[in-house]
Enzyme design. Structure first.
Site, PDB file in Angstrom:
ATOM      1  N   ASP A  50       0.723  -1.263  -0.150  1.00 39.76           N
ATOM      2  CA  ASP A  50       0.006  -0.049  -0.082  1.00 39.76           C
ATOM      3  C   ASP A  50       0.616   1.306  -0.067  1.00 39.76           C
ATOM      4  OD1 ASP A  50      -1.464  -2.127   0.587  1.00 39.76           O
ATOM      5  OD2 ASP A  50      -2.755  -1.158   2.204  1.00 39.76           O
ATOM      6  N   GLU A  64       1.042  -9.213  11.537  1.00 39.99           N
ATOM      7  CA  GLU A  64       0.989  -8.915  10.038  1.00 39.99           C
ATOM      8  C   GLU A  64       2.466  -8.736   9.382  1.00 39.99           C
ATOM      9  OE1 GLU A  64      -1.530  -5.438   9.367  1.00 39.99           O
ATOM     10  OE2 GLU A  64      -1.528  -5.695   7.420  1.00 39.99           O
TER      11      GLU A  64
HETATM   12  C1  9YW Z   1      -5.623  -2.063   3.569  1.00 43.06           C
HETATM   13  C2  9YW Z   1      -4.870  -7.638   3.849  1.00 43.06           C
HETATM   14  C3  9YW Z   1      -4.351  -6.882   3.012  1.00 43.06           C
HETATM   15  C4  9YW Z   1      -3.153  -7.319   2.222  1.00 43.06           C
HETATM   16  C5  9YW Z   1      -2.361  -6.097   1.438  1.00 43.06           C
HETATM   17  C6  9YW Z   1      -1.902  -5.069   2.665  1.00 43.06           C
HETATM   18  C7  9YW Z   1      -3.255  -4.437   3.185  1.00 43.06           C
HETATM   19  C8  9YW Z   1      -5.392  -3.765   3.248  1.00 43.06           C
HETATM   20  O1  9YW Z   1      -4.065  -5.662   3.884  1.00 43.06           O
HETATM   21  O2  9YW Z   1      -4.193  -3.826   2.698  1.00 43.06           O
HETATM   22  O3  9YW Z   1      -6.623  -1.717   4.086  1.00 43.06           O
HETATM   23  O4  9YW Z   1      -4.667  -1.410   3.844  1.00 43.06           O
HETATM   24  O5  9YW Z   1      -1.044  -4.157   2.218  1.00 43.06           O
HETATM   25  O6  9YW Z   1      -1.491  -6.409   0.991  1.00 43.06           O
HETATM   26  O7  9YW Z   1      -3.778  -7.976   1.073  1.00 43.06           O
HETATM   27  O8  9YW Z   1      -4.112  -8.569   4.720  1.00 43.06           O
END
Ligand code: 9YW
Length: 430
Positions: free
Chosen positions: A173, A403
């Site tokens: 992100d 995480e």
């Molecule tokens: C968010 C779920 C997700 C991952 C992404 C991570 C994060 C979601 O969480 O994004 O709302 O920021 O960056 O890679 O798929 O684990």
């Protein structure tokens, strides 16, 4: 490595705890990444979580990828979030994405995520080809359509690299790579909204509010054009090609070709082979001699990013890297690892924008480590791969199934009892 098939009762210690996290996050055919923080099905999380289930429950592993691919849009895209149940604790929810007409039931987000599913399915199939042949055969056409969507929607000019239209599409992100491309986006119309993530997690471990304004501006852009892929490709103010997404797609095409050949789906094998040739050639555009590796390319400005990221190493996961380059990459990665206690940091630890605990600006992620190590082994770098595997498990032993982890101290960050961390420990690291 604990990749052999065991029953739940045979799992002990860390492995049993990892399995219990997966079972605790199971919502019946799909798994949430972390109960409080991410209460829906996420695309690449699900695929990677299937590997953990495969250690002790192969049927459940298949269900995970089947439920993911069941949400495929008519145009072939497999969305990044599937909102199976109504749940107010996550923002942005279905109303902000505005996909109800397109996605039908259940609603989804309007973007995709790195397509690691084919690679996972190839491994599930390889465990017992005769037992899983029929299940895999039903999924291959869906993977084929999804991979084709990447080229049609995200590379309509045929450059040979696929773009992302939103940082969330990369799955990484708030990578520093996005700072400059995002800086050109007008956020004045975004208005006020309530982020939910910082209600749950310390705000210093999350993207900043200014990042979120940009994320929401791009969600609004997509919603306003009804997620029209032509309009997005021509006009989206954020349009960058990054090595992580492109490497994972190339790997996915290779694995799809293997499966399609094995199962006699020759049309799919031929289409994937043609796509792969285009992507393999195009990937060269991401090489920066200045930085000394594969980096993000802003396609609107034809400008390379200034730092290597954990996605840069995924070039070795994508497919063969010529020996001189592979050696250079391994040397740089070894240097990175000498700068931190635990690898692999998500961003260059010597770069001024490195931030050891803020999400994708420095922290270590277990599932990226698995992909990096897999690519290293395929290039003969077994010691380096093993160091990364041991680092991953050491982080989990120190800080539990978080995480992600601080590469400097080993402290855990973000969500707790995290599915893909548990999956990677069970499948690979422990
Ligand atoms: C968010 C779920 C997700 C991952 C992404 C991570 C994060 C979601 O969480 O994004 O709302 O920021 O960056 O890679 O798929 O684990």
């Amino acid at each position: 490595m604990s990749q052999m098939r065991l029953s739940l009762d045979q799992l002990t210690g860390t492995n049993r705890r990892a399995a219990d996290i997966l079972l605790g996050n199971d919502r019946g055919g799909y798994t949430v990444p972390s109960a409080k923080l991410y209460p829906f099905q996420w695309n690449w999380d699900s695929a990677l979580v299937a590997l953990g289930f495969s250690v002790f429950d192969s049927d459940r592993a298949w269900q995970e990828v089947e439920s993911l691919l069941s949400a495929q849009w008519d145009n072939g895209m497999v969305p990044h979030i599937i909102f199976w149940k109504e749940e107010k604790s996550y923002f942005p929810g279905p109303e902000q994405w505005g996909t109800t007409d397109i996605a039908k039931t259940p609603p989804t987000s309007g973007i995709t995520q790195p397509p690691v599913a084919a690679t996972v399915i190839e491994r599930l199939l390889a465990e017992d080809i005769d037992a899983h042949r029929d299940r895999a055969a039903k999924l291959l056409p869906k993977l084929d359509r999804w991979h084709q969507w990447f080229l049609d929607a995200r590379d309509p000019d045929g450059r040979g690299v696929v773009a992302i239209m939103h940082p969330w599409e990369s799955g990484r992100d708030n990578l520093p790579d996005w700072d400059r491309p995002l800086s050109f986006i007008d956020t004045t119309g975004v208005g006020t909204y309530h982020r939910r993530d910082t209600d749950i997690v310390n705000k210093d471990e999350r993207p900043k509010n200014d990042d979120y304004d940009h994320y929401m501006a791009l969600v609004r852009f997509g919603r306003d054009c009804n997620w029209n892929t032509d309009h997005i490709a021509r006009n989206c103010p954020f349009w960058v090609a990054e090595p992580g997404m492109n490497a994972i797609l190339r790997r996915a095409e290779r694995d799809l070709i293997n499966m399609a050949t094995l199962l006699g789906q020759d049309d799919i094998a031929a289409r994937a082979t043609a796509r792969l040739a285009r992507l393999d050639a195009g990937f060269e555009q991401l090489w920066s001699e200045t930085v000394g590796g594969y980096v993000t390319l802003d396609l609107r400005r034809d400008e390379h990013a200034t730092g290597l990221t954990s996605g840069s190493w995924l070039a070795m996961f994508a497919g063969p890297v010529e020996p001189a380059r592979a050696t250079k990459m391994a040397a740089t990665l070894t240097y990175w690892l000498s700068q931190v206690k635990h690898g692999v940091p998500s961003f260059d630890p010597n770069h001024e924008l490195f931030d050891s605990i803020r999400y994708w600006r420095g922290p270590v992620w277990a599932m990226i480590n698995w992909m990096i190590a897999t690519g290293l082994i395929e290039h003969g770098e077994t010691d380096l791969a093993d160091r990364i595997r041991r680092d991953t498990q050491a982080l989990i032993d120190q800080s539990d199934f978080r995480e992600y982890f601080c590469p400097v101290t080993g402290r855990g960050g973000g969500g707790t009892d995290f599915s893909w961390t548990a999956s990677m420990s069970l499948y690979w690291a422990a």
